[in-house]
Design an enzyme around this catalytic site. Structure first.
Site, short mmCIF file in Angstrom:
data_model
loop_
_atom_site.label_atom_id
_atom_site.label_comp_id
_atom_site.label_asym_id
_atom_site.label_seq_id
_atom_site.Cartn_x
_atom_site.Cartn_y
_atom_site.Cartn_z
N GLY A 216 0.75 -1.25 0.00
CA GLY A 216 0.00 0.00 0.00
C GLY A 216 0.78 1.30 0.00
O GLY A 216 0.17 2.36 0.01
N LYS A 218 2.64 2.83 -2.35
CA LYS A 218 2.42 3.63 -3.56
C LYS A 218 0.97 4.08 -3.67
O LYS A 218 0.68 5.17 -4.17
CB LYS A 218 2.85 2.85 -4.80
CG LYS A 218 4.36 2.58 -4.85
CD LYS A 218 4.73 1.83 -6.11
CE LYS A 218 6.24 1.56 -6.18
NZ LYS A 218 6.68 0.63 -5.11
N CYS A 339 11.41 -3.74 -7.91
CA CYS A 339 12.50 -3.44 -6.96
C CYS A 339 13.63 -4.45 -7.19
O CYS A 339 14.19 -5.02 -6.25
CB CYS A 339 12.01 -3.47 -5.52
SG CYS A 339 11.03 -4.91 -5.06
#
Length: 412
Positions: A216, A218, A339
């Protein structure tokens, strides 16, 4: 011969008599051979991950890999995403007293200064060519956003505020506190995770889809812009969606939460639910999560039971990105992010998606230039200069954010 083989008269007599009382032969079905896999020491997932990265990233990053490797194995640096809905106004002053700065506003100032300097150079060039109208330096210092390049203007139109400590400063932020309304004052996250949100450049009234939203961070950043007409936050994992609900309840007022729809669909099928619908789509896909993989055993993608899942990641990422492209309106924009440092999960996925969109769906997709992000935020993050498409933040001991890859696509 019997003595040599260990079978003298006593042994022969025992064999004739059978087993001694109380000793029974072991039935064949209970006999087993001890397997090597059961006795060999288990190699930690973190070591497997590091070995894999040593083999692949040393070729991809070359001389940069030793410093990136050291960053991955050291404590991660965080940023404090300010909650614009928090009633208390002391947080900014408190963070600035701690020598933290808002890297987004600093980038905005840098953009304005560079745009003004560029305008000065243009006017000097015009004056040398004999133009009659010449602006003064004072006028160029008050250059408006309309006079800036579209790329710079897009980067400074956000209401997001995220404080970070200077390079080399490893001070930790205090835990978030509740305000008088019960909302937490800031959210601690990898500051590089905000770059995909800034790249998305949400405009007022946009319909926005966060296709892989949990846990959550972003999604919260998108709401901090205050510009979303409606935000659809989706994640296939129900347990992770519960974490998303928790963050929304802790940071967002009820009336704003009503503009968010949280779902748990398979993101690969989203285009079948709402195709050609959204102005902006964020596709933050599952990946090898490089920092987690070399630091944590729990939920590690390099566990031997997850080998197949790890191998299929690029395919899953491609399917999610294609669903995001198909969910976007013509003229809309998609930001893809991971990532991971892996080019197979980053640029290769982008290239394949652009090709499939063109050949199978007759959709033209343009890869946007995000190189201005390097200029705007080079004081905060370490960027990889040789990224073919998009931008990649590299972990570094003095600025230990990331890794974070992000690339922006426009559906033509």
């Amino acid at each position: 011969m019997a003595a040599v083989c260990g079978r003298g008269p006593l042994a022969a007599a025992l064999l004739r008599r059978g087993p001694a009382p109380g000793l029974r032969p072991v039935p064949r079905r209970y006999r087993y051979k001890e397997k090597w896999a059961a006795t060999a020491p288990r190699i930690p997932c973190t070591r497997l991950a590091l070995h894999h990265f040593d083999m692949s990233y040393s070729l991809q990053l070359k001389d940069l890999w030793p410093s990136v490797r050291a960053g991955l194995l050291c404590e991660q640096k965080y940023g404090a995403l300010l909650n614009n809905f928090c009633a208390d106004d002391y947080v900014t002053q408190e963070l600035e007293l701690m020598n933290a700065t808002d890297f987004v506003s600093e980038g905005s100032k840098k953009a304005q200064q560079d745009a003004a300097a560029e305008e000065v150079r243009r006017e000097e060039s015009r004056s040398q060519e004999g133009h009659r109208k010449v602006r003064t330096v004072m006028q160029t210092e008050t250059v408006t956003q309309a006079e800036m390049s579209p790329a710079l203007r897009a980067s400074i139109s956000s209401n997001i505020k995220c404080y970070t400590y200077p390079r080399g400063d490893i001070t930790r932020f205090r835990p978030a506190r509740q305000d008088s309304l019960g909302l937490l004052d800031y959210y601690l996250m990898d500051a590089a995770s905000l770059l995909p949100v800034l790249a998305l450049n949400v405009q007022r009234g946009d319909l926005v889809l966060d296709l892989c939203a949990a846990p959550g961070g972003k999604t919260l950043a998108l709401l901090q812009t205050g510009l979303c007409g409606h935000l659809a936050a989706n994640d296939i994992s129900i347990s992770r969606t519960k974490r998303l609900y928790s963050i929304l309840n802790s940071y967002i007022p009820k009336d704003i939460r009503e503009t968010v729809s949280v779902t748990s669909y398979d993101g690969r099928d989203w285009d079948q639910l709402e195709g050609d619908t959204f102005h902006k789509v964020l596709v933050d896909v599952p990946c090898t999560t490089d920092r987690h993989s070399v630091m944590e055993e729990e939920n590690n993608i390099f566990h031997k039971r997850r080998t197949k899942e790890c191998q299929m990641l690029p395919m899953l990422q491609l399917q999610l990105l294609m669903a995001g492209i198909l969910a976007t309106k013509p003229g809309g924009e998609v930001v893809y992010s991971t990532c991971s440092l892996s080019s197979l999960q980053n640029e290769c996925v982008i290239e394949r998606a652009v090709d499939i969109a063109e050949t199978q769906f007759n959709i033209s997709v343009h890869v946007e230039d995000l190189s201005h992000f390097r200029m705007l935020f080079q004081d905060t993050f370490s960027f990889f200069s040789d990224c073919r498409l998009g931008e990649l933040v590299l972990p570094h001991l003095t600025a230990n954010f990331g890794p974070m890859y992000f690339c922006k696509l426009r559906r033509v």
